[in-house]
Design a protein around this motif. Structure first.
Motif: not given
Length: 353
Positions: A223-238
């Motif tokens: 879906g359209p938020l795939m990139g943003d979700l992956k960025d958030r995961v990287r940012l939060r070290k998950l």
């Protein structure tokens, strides 16, 4: 002579509405009926079309706005006994075509709670809503997936409750799927969803930050938020605790390899993925959304957190992963309530004699 039944969908993509009609085509596929599934877009296809006795018709129009004349000609020539449609844009298209044809049984399926979805509507969805009220009179019945949805649609559009019939979604029995062995060390969570705003995935990532390190999450879907979700995961070290799979086909098999299914949506009509999880014997923790009261029995097959209460959701996830569950009983209970035969019979009862 068999009675002709047409089920109209936008595509055979990985949507809940598409899955429901794909399943219903198999229920109606029997001696009394000749069944056709009509779709506009063959580019999205997650469901097989090699079902004996069911005809799949691709209009090759992609969009509902380009489909009027092809659908009109198809139905005019076929003279079907019943036409079922689902999703707002397909319901509107079907109702408009039906203005110029006589269809003995015209039945729509509503796919969401319009009052809850308002905050997520774009221009196109608001445009569709303008037509929904005026074209609803064309249908003999409109199927709602829950009482909550029925009440919402009746209130918003002024449609009589007699026309709005509550029928849950079906689940198809697959005996080969079994709940896999419980892992006492790593707690494996999964969510299957389209990655858009109303699914609430960013707040699930907030909860993941607060869960112990041995809790891991699989996110299946695109879906359209795939990139943003992956960025958030990287940012939060998950990165080492959250895995993205993209779109998957063997959903039930995938879910059964996890300990807990989590749903974090702001709104739902009647989430099929929860049915699939329960049908695999996997318990569910979810926010309170449409259809949940019909599916979740607190403590038996899952827990329900109140909307936006992230602390409660986290606590219920930990609680669910810290106890044993009656996987076979969960599975049996789900099929008892939502089997294709039972739901199919409810749809069939809407047809006039």
């Amino acid at each position: 002579m068999k009675k002709k039944i047409f089920l109209i969908v936008g595509s055979l993509g990985a949507g809940g509405s598409e899955r429901v009609y794909w399943l219903l085509s198999q229920y109606f596929n029997k001696e009394a009926y000749s069944v056709s599934v009509v779709f506009l877009n063959a580019q999205e296809q997650c469901f097989p079309t090699n079902i004996e006795g069911v005809e799949f018709i691709d209009l090759k129009t992609i969009k509902a706005s380009r489909s009027f004349f092809k659908l009109y000609k198809l139905l005019k020539d076929a003279k079907p006994f019943a036409v079922f449609s689902t999703n707002d844009h397909i319901n509107i298209l079907t109702a408009m075509v039906a203005c110029f044809l006589k269809v003995p049984n015209l039945i729509a399926r509503a796919s969401n709670n319009p009052q809850q979805m308002k905050q997520f509507y774009g221009f196109k969805a608001r445009f569709y809503n303008l037509f929904t009220r005026f074209l609803s009179f064309r249908f003999n019945f409109i199927v709602c997936q829950s009482v909550e949805m029925q009440q919402s649609i009746s209130k918003l559009y002024g449609i009589s409750l007699n026309k709005l019939k509550v029928i849950s979604n079906p689940v198809l029995y697959t005996s080969a799927i079994k709940k896999q062995s419980y892992n006492a060390v790593q707690k494996k969570l999964i969510i299957v969803a389209r990655l858009n705003r109303e699914k609430g995935l960013f707040r699930l990532l907030e909860v993941m930050e607060e869960l112990p390190e041995n809790y891991v999450l699989t996110i299946a879907g695109d879906g359209p938020l795939m990139g943003d979700l992956k960025d958030r995961v990287r940012l939060r070290k998950l990165d080492n605790r959250v895995t993205f799979l993209g779109e998957v086909k063997e959903v039930s098999t995938l879910i059964s390899a996890h300990d807990l299914f989590v749903l974090c949506s702001f709104t739902e009509g009647f989430p099929n993925v929860i049915l699939e999880a329960l049908a695999s014997g996997v318990p569910v923790v979810t926010f309170r959304v449409g259809g949940i009261d019909e599916m979740i029995s607190e403590g038996f097959n899952g827990f329900v957190a109140e909307q936006a209460n992230l602390i409660q959701l986290k606590e219920l996830i930990i609680r669910a992963c810290s106890q044993s569950w009656p996987h076979e009983k969960i599975k049996a209970d789900t099929y008892c309530k939502f089997s294709l035969d039972k739901i199919g019979q409810a749809y069939e009862s809407l047809l006039q004699n």
